[in-house]
Motif scaffolding. Structure first.
Motif, PDB file in Angstrom:
ATOM      1  N   GLY A   1       0.648  -1.267  -0.120  1.00 42.13           N
ATOM      2  CA  GLY A   1       0.101  -0.030  -0.270  1.00 42.13           C
ATOM      3  C   GLY A   1       0.768   1.160   0.011  1.00 42.13           C
ATOM      4  O   GLY A   1       0.297   2.396   0.200  1.00 42.13           O
ATOM      5  N   ALA A   2       2.157   1.137  -0.304  1.00 37.40           N
ATOM      6  CA  ALA A   2       2.925   2.320  -0.115  1.00 37.40           C
ATOM      7  C   ALA A   2       2.828   3.229  -1.386  1.00 37.40           C
ATOM      8  O   ALA A   2       2.326   3.002  -2.552  1.00 37.40           O
ATOM      9  CB  ALA A   2       4.436   1.987  -0.241  1.00 37.40           C
ATOM     10  N   ASP A   3       2.778   4.594  -0.863  1.00 35.42           N
ATOM     11  CA  ASP A   3       2.382   5.756  -1.932  1.00 35.42           C
ATOM     12  C   ASP A   3       3.879   6.136  -2.640  1.00 35.42           C
ATOM     13  O   ASP A   3       4.715   6.616  -2.241  1.00 35.42           O
ATOM     14  CB  ASP A   3       2.135   7.007  -1.254  1.00 35.42           C
ATOM     15  CG  ASP A   3       1.859   8.152  -2.436  1.00 35.42           C
ATOM     16  OD1 ASP A   3       2.027   7.822  -3.514  1.00 35.42           O
ATOM     17  OD2 ASP A   3       1.293   9.277  -2.027  1.00 35.42           O
ATOM     18  N   LEU A   4       4.089   5.266  -3.875  1.00 38.49           N
ATOM     19  CA  LEU A   4       5.452   5.449  -4.405  1.00 38.49           C
ATOM     20  C   LEU A   4       5.083   6.378  -5.845  1.00 38.49           C
ATOM     21  O   LEU A   4       6.053   6.173  -6.796  1.00 38.49           O
ATOM     22  CB  LEU A   4       5.952   4.218  -4.760  1.00 38.49           C
ATOM     23  CG  LEU A   4       6.572   3.491  -3.426  1.00 38.49           C
ATOM     24  CD1 LEU A   4       6.809   2.021  -3.828  1.00 38.49           C
ATOM     25  CD2 LEU A   4       7.644   4.061  -2.931  1.00 38.49           C
ATOM     26  N   ARG A   5       4.386   7.117  -5.701  1.00 36.05           N
ATOM     27  CA  ARG A   5       3.902   7.969  -6.934  1.00 36.05           C
ATOM     28  C   ARG A   5       5.232   8.720  -7.613  1.00 36.05           C
ATOM     29  O   ARG A   5       5.804   9.241  -6.478  1.00 36.05           O
ATOM     30  CB  ARG A   5       2.719   8.795  -6.857  1.00 36.05           C
ATOM     31  CG  ARG A   5       1.233   8.203  -6.959  1.00 36.05           C
ATOM     32  CD  ARG A   5       0.435   9.186  -6.309  1.00 36.05           C
ATOM     33  NE  ARG A   5       0.492   9.552  -5.183  1.00 36.05           N
ATOM     34  CZ  ARG A   5      -0.237  10.910  -4.621  1.00 36.05           C
ATOM     35  NH1 ARG A   5      -1.012  11.419  -5.518  1.00 36.05           N
ATOM     36  NH2 ARG A   5      -0.087  11.133  -3.447  1.00 36.05           N
ATOM     37  N   ALA A   6       5.372   8.514  -8.633  1.00 36.96           N
ATOM     38  CA  ALA A   6       6.395   9.304  -9.381  1.00 36.96           C
ATOM     39  C   ALA A   6       7.942   9.372  -8.712  1.00 36.96           C
ATOM     40  O   ALA A   6       8.733   9.914  -9.024  1.00 36.96           O
ATOM     41  CB  ALA A   6       6.261  10.760  -9.293  1.00 36.96           C
ATOM     42  N   ALA A   7       7.962   8.232  -7.813  1.00 35.41           N
ATOM     43  CA  ALA A   7       9.217   7.804  -7.059  1.00 35.41           C
ATOM     44  C   ALA A   7      10.392   7.529  -8.143  1.00 35.41           C
ATOM     45  O   ALA A   7      10.197   6.956  -9.248  1.00 35.41           O
ATOM     46  CB  ALA A   7       9.034   6.808  -6.098  1.00 35.41           C
TER      47      ALA A   7
ATOM     48  N   ALA B   1       0.336  -1.306  -3.996  1.00 37.44           N
ATOM     49  CA  ALA B   1       1.524  -0.007  -3.930  1.00 37.44           C
ATOM     50  C   ALA B   1       0.954   0.931  -5.071  1.00 37.44           C
ATOM     51  O   ALA B   1       0.479   0.263  -6.223  1.00 37.44           O
ATOM     52  CB  ALA B   1       2.813  -0.206  -3.757  1.00 37.44           C
ATOM     53  N   ASP B   2       1.235   2.158  -4.865  1.00 36.27           N
ATOM     54  CA  ASP B   2       0.833   3.128  -5.930  1.00 36.27           C
ATOM     55  C   ASP B   2       2.266   3.375  -6.559  1.00 36.27           C
ATOM     56  O   ASP B   2       2.946   4.308  -5.970  1.00 36.27           O
ATOM     57  CB  ASP B   2       0.358   4.335  -5.366  1.00 36.27           C
ATOM     58  CG  ASP B   2      -0.345   5.504  -6.540  1.00 36.27           C
ATOM     59  OD1 ASP B   2      -0.085   5.280  -7.465  1.00 36.27           O
ATOM     60  OD2 ASP B   2      -1.127   6.064  -6.221  1.00 36.27           O
ATOM     61  N   LEU B   3       2.265   2.781  -7.571  1.00 38.06           N
ATOM     62  CA  LEU B   3       3.633   3.186  -8.454  1.00 38.06           C
ATOM     63  C   LEU B   3       3.447   4.028  -9.741  1.00 38.06           C
ATOM     64  O   LEU B   3       4.158   3.821 -10.757  1.00 38.06           O
ATOM     65  CB  LEU B   3       4.262   1.699  -8.807  1.00 38.06           C
ATOM     66  CG  LEU B   3       4.999   0.809  -7.683  1.00 38.06           C
ATOM     67  CD1 LEU B   3       4.904  -0.577  -7.988  1.00 38.06           C
ATOM     68  CD2 LEU B   3       6.093   1.602  -7.325  1.00 38.06           C
ATOM     69  N   ARG B   4       2.416   4.610  -9.767  1.00 36.09           N
ATOM     70  CA  ARG B   4       2.038   5.433 -11.066  1.00 36.09           C
ATOM     71  C   ARG B   4       3.226   6.483 -11.392  1.00 36.09           C
ATOM     72  O   ARG B   4       3.517   7.182 -10.473  1.00 36.09           O
ATOM     73  CB  ARG B   4       0.850   6.180 -10.967  1.00 36.09           C
ATOM     74  CG  ARG B   4      -0.400   5.269 -10.820  1.00 36.09           C
ATOM     75  CD  ARG B   4      -1.827   6.243 -10.696  1.00 36.09           C
ATOM     76  NE  ARG B   4      -2.140   6.628  -9.137  1.00 36.09           N
ATOM     77  CZ  ARG B   4      -2.921   7.226  -8.754  1.00 36.09           C
ATOM     78  NH1 ARG B   4      -3.839   7.905  -9.569  1.00 36.09           N
ATOM     79  NH2 ARG B   4      -2.746   7.949  -7.410  1.00 36.09           N
ATOM     80  N   LEU B   5       3.473   6.393 -12.539  1.00 35.86           N
ATOM     81  CA  LEU B   5       4.465   7.521 -13.148  1.00 35.86           C
ATOM     82  C   LEU B   5       6.150   7.150 -12.487  1.00 35.86           C
ATOM     83  O   LEU B   5       6.918   8.036 -12.326  1.00 35.86           O
ATOM     84  CB  LEU B   5       4.243   8.929 -12.953  1.00 35.86           C
ATOM     85  CG  LEU B   5       2.940   9.209 -13.780  1.00 35.86           C
ATOM     86  CD1 LEU B   5       2.625  10.681 -13.443  1.00 35.86           C
ATOM     87  CD2 LEU B   5       3.178   9.022 -15.282  1.00 35.86           C
ATOM     88  N   ALA B   6       5.923   5.913 -11.619  1.00 35.65           N
ATOM     89  CA  ALA B   6       7.485   5.805 -11.001  1.00 35.65           C
ATOM     90  C   ALA B   6       8.541   5.529 -12.174  1.00 35.65           C
ATOM     91  O   ALA B   6       8.245   4.756 -12.957  1.00 35.65           O
ATOM     92  CB  ALA B   6       7.151   4.835 -10.003  1.00 35.65           C
ATOM     93  N   ASP B   7       9.730   6.008 -11.769  1.00 38.54           N
ATOM     94  CA  ASP B   7      10.829   5.511 -12.872  1.00 38.54           C
ATOM     95  C   ASP B   7      11.241   4.273 -12.466  1.00 38.54           C
ATOM     96  O   ASP B   7      12.062   4.194 -11.343  1.00 38.54           O
ATOM     97  CB  ASP B   7      11.840   6.602 -12.599  1.00 38.54           C
ATOM     98  CG  ASP B   7      13.014   6.390 -14.001  1.00 38.54           C
ATOM     99  OD1 ASP B   7      13.074   5.214 -14.160  1.00 38.54           O
ATOM    100  OD2 ASP B   7      13.651   7.294 -14.194  1.00 38.54           O
ATOM    101  N   LEU B   8      11.243   3.264 -13.337  1.00 35.53           N
ATOM    102  CA  LEU B   8      11.628   1.723 -12.883  1.00 35.53           C
ATOM    103  C   LEU B   8      12.774   1.439 -13.733  1.00 35.53           C
ATOM    104  O   LEU B   8      12.836   0.112 -13.790  1.00 35.53           O
ATOM    105  CB  LEU B   8      10.562   1.033 -12.841  1.00 35.53           C
ATOM    106  CG  LEU B   8       9.255   1.253 -11.767  1.00 35.53           C
ATOM    107  CD1 LEU B   8       8.165   0.410 -11.842  1.00 35.53           C
ATOM    108  CD2 LEU B   8      10.009   0.450 -10.421  1.00 35.53           C
ATOM    109  N   ILE B   9      13.508   2.222 -14.487  1.00 33.67           N
ATOM    110  CA  ILE B   9      14.286   1.641 -15.277  1.00 33.67           C
ATOM    111  C   ILE B   9      15.723   0.918 -14.647  1.00 33.67           C
ATOM    112  O   ILE B   9      15.986   1.351 -13.501  1.00 33.67           O
ATOM    113  CB  ILE B   9      15.060   2.746 -15.987  1.00 33.67           C
ATOM    114  CG1 ILE B   9      15.897   2.517 -17.237  1.00 33.67           C
ATOM    115  CG2 ILE B   9      16.049   3.799 -15.242  1.00 33.67           C
ATOM    116  CD1 ILE B   9      16.314   3.319 -18.215  1.00 33.67           C
ATOM    117  N   GLY B  10      15.848  -0.116 -14.844  1.00 36.01           N
ATOM    118  CA  GLY B  10      16.714  -1.103 -14.300  1.00 36.01           C
ATOM    119  C   GLY B  10      16.365  -1.612 -12.894  1.00 36.01           C
ATOM    120  O   GLY B  10      17.405  -2.359 -12.250  1.00 36.01           O
ATOM    121  N   ALA B  11      15.277  -1.361 -12.420  1.00 42.00           N
ATOM    122  CA  ALA B  11      14.810  -1.978 -11.113  1.00 42.00           C
ATOM    123  C   ALA B  11      14.786  -3.530 -11.265  1.00 42.00           C
ATOM    124  O   ALA B  11      14.259  -3.876 -12.206  1.00 42.00           O
ATOM    125  CB  ALA B  11      13.687  -1.137 -10.758  1.00 42.00           C
TER     126      ALA B  11
END
Length: 270
Positions: free
Chosen positions: A193-199, A214-224
């Motif tokens: 449930g973490a708020d990771l918007r745009a993280a 979890a909220d991963l909207r617009l998070a940068d996940l390159i290479g994660a």
């Protein structure tokens, strides 16, 4: 991210099974046996097709279902080597096998650049992204010798500058002060449930992390690294630079919202 062009999707029918020969496997939870680089997998048929493709996960080859060449296999097979089967090559395919990781990296860069060009909020970097795309696309048409001599690290660094600028524009316009967890060790982290918007989660280690809902909207996940991360119910709408490999390495379900242009992994819970 936008729907990728056909040339950035693996087309096994126009490839000579390069990933089944060129890559090395180490016996583990992902591969049922060891295999040396350049050694054909025992399940590779004479038609360059996998004999257990439909049951790879059940047969202990989940690692094969995660791998994505971004279309590099067919580019090498049909363009660089003009349709010559590696079995018939004078060097028995050694140049093709050496070229696969180089071509794959170039195609991966094209994937990211095409995604950048689809980001309206990053319009000011579109000219640079288009120029980079055209330059990298030209490199994919190099001959075998020039391809192997290419400084891929330098190309990645140049493209990365464009991607960083695009990411910052998109994320700061969505969230005033997005969280920075770049390269963070979040292995097994409990973030339900973490708020990771745009993280900024570039290169973050999210192996086995609990990201349910979890909220991963617009998070940068390159290479994660999302291996075995629990994405059930998570929202990745608009997440930046997500690849097929990342999704297939994670766990999800019917409630998981994924970026446009990516297919929902068949092994996810329904």
């Amino acid at each position: 991210m936008s729907t990728p062009a056909p040339e950035l999707r693996a087309d096994c029918g126009n490839c000579f099974g390069l990933c089944c020969v060129a890559l090395a496997f180490t016996r583990s939870a992902d591969f049922a046996r060891d295999k040396k680089a350049g050694e054909p997998c025992g399940h590779l048929g004479g038609d360059h097709r996998c004999g257990i493709h439909a049951t790879l996960r059940d047969d202990g080859y989940s690692g094969c279902t995660v791998y994505d060449c971004f279309g590099a296999g067919q580019q090498l097979s049909q363009v660089t080597f003009a349709g010559q089967d590696w079995r018939d090559a004078p060097d028995r395919g050694q140049a093709m096998f050496a070229g696969l990781p180089v071509m794959r990296q170039l195609h991966e860069l094209l994937w990211y650049l095409r995604g950048t060009l689809a980001l309206n909020a990053a319009a000011e970097v579109h000219p640079a992204a288009a120029a980079a795309r055209d330059r990298v696309a030209g490199l994919t048409r190099l001959g075998a010798a020039d391809l192997l001599a290419l400084d891929v690290a330098a190309e990645r660094a140049a493209v990365n500058e464009v991607l960083l600028r695009a990411s910052a524009l998109v994320r700061t316009r969505a969230v005033r002060r997005p969280r920075n967890r770049r390269g963070a060790d979040l292995i097994g982290a409990r973030m339900k449930g973490a708020d990771l918007r745009a993280a900024d989660l570039r290169g973050a280690y999210l192996i086995g992390a609990d990201l349910r809902d979890a909220d991963l909207r617009l998070a940068d996940l390159i290479g994660a690294d999302l291996r075995d991360a629990d994405l059930r119910g998570a929202d990745l709408t608009g997440a930046l630079f997500v690849t097929r490999t990342q999704l297939h390495a994670a766990r999800g379900d019917a409630r998981t919202r994924i970026p446009a242009g990516l297919d929902r992994p068949a092994h996810w819970a329904h």
